[in-house]
Design a protein around this motif. Structure first.
Motif, PDB file in Angstrom:
ATOM      1  N   SER A   1      36.652  23.534 -30.861  1.00 16.11           N
ATOM      2  CA  SER A   1      35.660  24.496 -30.948  1.00 16.11           C
ATOM      3  C   SER A   1      35.091  25.067 -30.019  1.00 16.11           C
ATOM      4  CB  SER A   1      34.553  24.057 -32.052  1.00 16.11           C
ATOM      5  OG  SER A   1      33.643  22.879 -31.459  1.00 16.11           O
ATOM      6  N   GLY A   2      34.746  24.235 -28.833  1.00 15.33           N
ATOM      7  CA  GLY A   2      34.212  24.678 -27.828  1.00 15.33           C
ATOM      8  C   GLY A   2      32.758  24.139 -27.557  1.00 15.33           C
ATOM      9  N   ALA A   3      32.361  23.930 -28.759  1.00 14.76           N
ATOM     10  CA  ALA A   3      30.752  23.622 -28.833  1.00 14.76           C
ATOM     11  C   ALA A   3      30.427  22.489 -28.089  1.00 14.76           C
ATOM     12  CB  ALA A   3      30.543  23.130 -30.161  1.00 14.76           C
ATOM     13  N   VAL A   4      29.500  22.626 -27.086  1.00 11.00           N
ATOM     14  CA  VAL A   4      29.083  21.726 -26.190  1.00 11.00           C
ATOM     15  C   VAL A   4      28.029  20.690 -26.900  1.00 11.00           C
ATOM     16  CG1 VAL A   4      27.828  21.450 -23.995  1.00 11.00           C
ATOM     17  CG2 VAL A   4      29.182  23.396 -24.408  1.00 11.00           C
ATOM     18  N   THR A   5      28.302  19.382 -26.807  1.00 10.97           N
ATOM     19  CA  THR A   5      27.381  18.425 -27.351  1.00 10.97           C
ATOM     20  C   THR A   5      26.607  17.686 -26.224  1.00 10.97           C
ATOM     21  OG1 THR A   5      29.122  16.967 -27.337  1.00 10.97           O
ATOM     22  CG2 THR A   5      28.936  18.076 -29.549  1.00 10.97           C
ATOM     23  N   GLY A   6      25.411  17.021 -26.729  1.00 10.03           N
ATOM     24  CA  GLY A   6      24.730  16.316 -25.934  1.00 10.03           C
ATOM     25  C   GLY A   6      23.974  17.503 -24.888  1.00 10.03           C
ATOM     26  N   GLN A   7      23.790  17.166 -23.952  1.00  7.45           N
ATOM     27  CA  GLN A   7      23.091  18.085 -23.022  1.00  7.45           C
ATOM     28  C   GLN A   7      23.864  19.269 -22.135  1.00  7.45           C
ATOM     29  OE1 GLN A   7      19.502  17.681 -22.672  1.00  7.45           O
ATOM     30  NE2 GLN A   7      19.143  19.068 -21.289  1.00  7.45           N
ATOM     31  N   PRO A   8      23.568  20.438 -22.566  1.00  5.50           N
ATOM     32  CA  PRO A   8      24.557  21.421 -22.194  1.00  5.50           C
ATOM     33  C   PRO A   8      24.163  22.021 -20.871  1.00  5.50           C
ATOM     34  CG  PRO A   8      23.188  22.460 -23.854  1.00  5.50           C
ATOM     35  CD  PRO A   8      23.158  20.954 -23.566  1.00  5.50           C
ATOM     36  N   ASP A   9      25.031  22.554 -20.014  1.00  6.32           N
ATOM     37  CA  ASP A   9      24.460  22.941 -18.638  1.00  6.32           C
ATOM     38  C   ASP A   9      23.675  24.503 -18.939  1.00  6.32           C
ATOM     39  OD1 ASP A   9      25.816  21.276 -17.426  1.00  6.32           O
ATOM     40  OD2 ASP A   9      27.469  22.462 -16.679  1.00  6.32           O
ATOM     41  N   VAL A  10      22.701  24.794 -18.404  1.00  4.61           N
ATOM     42  CA  VAL A  10      21.809  25.920 -18.641  1.00  4.61           C
ATOM     43  C   VAL A  10      21.724  26.787 -17.359  1.00  4.61           C
ATOM     44  CG1 VAL A  10      19.765  24.636 -17.581  1.00  4.61           C
ATOM     45  CG2 VAL A  10      19.315  26.135 -19.388  1.00  4.61           C
ATOM     46  N   MET A  11      21.335  28.228 -17.687  1.00  3.42           N
ATOM     47  CA  MET A  11      21.041  29.298 -16.871  1.00  3.42           C
ATOM     48  C   MET A  11      19.585  28.999 -16.440  1.00  3.42           C
ATOM     49  SD  MET A  11      23.215  32.571 -17.976  1.00  3.42           S
ATOM     50  CE  MET A  11      22.367  32.979 -19.565  1.00  3.42           C
ATOM     51  N   LYS A  12      19.182  28.419 -15.419  1.00  5.75           N
ATOM     52  CA  LYS A  12      17.937  27.958 -15.049  1.00  5.75           C
ATOM     53  C   LYS A  12      17.069  29.264 -14.899  1.00  5.75           C
ATOM     54  CE  LYS A  12      14.597  25.224 -13.474  1.00  5.75           C
ATOM     55  NZ  LYS A  12      13.835  24.461 -14.446  1.00  5.75           N
ATOM     56  N   THR A  13      17.710  30.225 -14.010  1.00  7.15           N
ATOM     57  CA  THR A  13      17.042  31.526 -13.853  1.00  7.15           C
ATOM     58  C   THR A  13      18.305  32.514 -13.698  1.00  7.15           C
ATOM     59  OG1 THR A  13      17.009  31.322 -11.250  1.00  7.15           O
ATOM     60  CG2 THR A  13      15.020  30.653 -12.704  1.00  7.15           C
ATOM     61  N   VAL A  14      18.122  33.602 -14.135  1.00  4.57           N
ATOM     62  CA  VAL A  14      18.992  34.836 -13.994  1.00  4.57           C
ATOM     63  C   VAL A  14      18.209  35.911 -13.452  1.00  4.57           C
ATOM     64  CG1 VAL A  14      20.721  36.299 -15.038  1.00  4.57           C
ATOM     65  CG2 VAL A  14      20.216  33.974 -15.968  1.00  4.57           C
ATOM     66  N   THR A  15      18.546  36.465 -12.157  1.00  3.24           N
ATOM     67  CA  THR A  15      17.761  37.390 -11.322  1.00  3.24           C
ATOM     68  C   THR A  15      18.849  38.590 -11.208  1.00  3.24           C
ATOM     69  OG1 THR A  15      18.370  36.348  -9.241  1.00  3.24           O
ATOM     70  CG2 THR A  15      16.126  36.144 -10.471  1.00  3.24           C
ATOM     71  N   VAL A  16      18.049  40.017 -11.246  1.00  5.98           N
ATOM     72  CA  VAL A  16      18.919  41.196 -11.044  1.00  5.98           C
ATOM     73  C   VAL A  16      18.846  41.346  -9.592  1.00  5.98           C
ATOM     74  CG1 VAL A  16      19.167  43.772 -11.518  1.00  5.98           C
ATOM     75  CG2 VAL A  16      18.251  42.024 -13.378  1.00  5.98           C
ATOM     76  N   THR A  17      20.272  41.713  -9.046  1.00  7.65           N
ATOM     77  CA  THR A  17      20.488  42.039  -7.576  1.00  7.65           C
ATOM     78  C   THR A  17      20.814  43.543  -7.433  1.00  7.65           C
ATOM     79  OG1 THR A  17      22.840  41.405  -7.618  1.00  7.65           O
ATOM     80  CG2 THR A  17      21.011  39.529  -7.215  1.00  7.65           C
ATOM     81  N   GLU A  18      20.658  44.103  -6.315  1.00  9.06           N
ATOM     82  CA  GLU A  18      21.046  45.570  -6.200  1.00  9.06           C
ATOM     83  C   GLU A  18      22.451  45.727  -5.293  1.00  9.06           C
ATOM     84  OE1 GLU A  18      19.952  48.176  -7.755  1.00  9.06           O
ATOM     85  OE2 GLU A  18      18.633  46.876  -8.906  1.00  9.06           O
TER      86      GLU A  18
END
Length: 182
Positions: free
Chosen positions: A165-182
């Motif tokens: 399924s691809g479903a992540v179990t336990g503690q998944p990795d996270v996008m801590k911050t997402v910033t816009v760049t130019e």
């Protein structure tokens, strides 16, 4: 052959008006992923992604579906935040509404970023995926929005989900911050 040449030409020189940087933390991946967004290929999708990122809505969102040799999916700003009940991750979107498909001839190569959607081609909203490897069966079926330009090693280290399924179990990795760049 002509279709391939046109796709290659698009891949070689898209206008890169903006991008995002994703700081990833977790059991699998730790580091920064830099993505150039293809504003000239998928302007509505890029506008939505940059609006969500600029407003901090991607911060703290997990990689909820990760399939070895295929892709890592994230971006569920409604149900995919770290600390939430992950059983609903992947079922939500944003308040910005769905985006009409902007299919192109750009191929789904390794490092390409595409918009996730439901059965309807016009149902993309906030979720996106990053390809681990080529997936040409997606060509013309999903909207290409960008490409990883740095941090592919981080992408490749994202914690894998269940083999089927691809479903992540336990503690998944996270996008801590997402910033816009130019």
């Amino acid at each position: 052959m002509l279709k391939f040449a046109a796709a290659f030409a698009l891949m070689a020189s898209p206008a890169l008006a903006s991008g995002i940087e994703i700081a990833v933390e977790g059991e699998g991946a730790n580091g920064t992923i830099t993505i150039d967004l293809f504003e000239d290929v998928a302007p509505k999708h890029v506008e939505q992604i940059t609006a969500l990122a600029a407003n901090g809505l991607y911060d703290g969102v997990v990689f909820h579906r990760v399939i070895k040799g295929f892709m890592a999916q994230t971006g569920d700003v409604e149900h995919g935040r770290l600390g939430m009940d992950m059983s609903r991750a992947g079922t939500g979107g944003s308040d910005l509404g769905n985006i009409p498909a902007e299919f192109s001839e750009m191929p789904f190569d390794a490092g390409v970023v595409g918009m996730a959607r439901s059965q309807s081609p016009d149902s993309a909203n906030s979720q996106f995926f990053i390809m681990f490897d080529a997936g040409y069966f997606l060509n013309g079926q999903y909207t290409v929005v960008g490409k990883v330009t740095a941090g592919m090693d981080v992408v490749n280290a994202i914690k894998l989900g269940h083999p089927r399924s691809g479903a992540v179990t336990g503690q998944p990795d996270v996008m801590k911050t997402v910033t816009v760049t130019e």
